[in-house]
Design a protein around this motif. Structure first.
Motif: not given
Length: 103
Positions: A6-15
């Protein structure tokens, strides 16, 4: 995404540059030692000879065309994408590596 990420605009931790695991490794765990996972899709797609897997399909550097995994036309690669694919993407090897006997 189709794999459940799931994409998260804030606090994106993937890659993010610190954690190099594929999402399937995050959600399902690592494979046993000695068994490499080369792509998020496991087993990975078989790349046609002379082509590269550029993430959304295969790239043929001779024709500079990207096709999807079902071989449908996606786009023509510009110079920047061409160089990026050659530098970073997984390639179908022209030669197979022979397993060397242990001494």
């Amino acid at each position: 995404f189709t794999d459940g990420l799931e994409f998260e605009l804030e606090k994106w931790l993937y890659c993010d540059g610190y954690d190099r695991r594929f999402y399937t490794e995050i959600s399902s765990g690592f494979k046993p030692p000695g068994i490499a996972q080369l792509t998020n899709l496991d087993p990975p797609k078989i790349i046609p000879k002379g082509c590269y897997d550029c993430g959304d399909g295969f790239y043929n550097p001779k024709t500079r065309i990207v096709v999807d995994y079902k071989r449908k036309f996606l786009r023509n690669a510009d110079d920047d994408e061409h160089e990026w694919i050659l530098r970073t993407c997984r390639k179908a090897w022209d030669l197979t590596a022979e397993e060397q006997p242990k001494p």
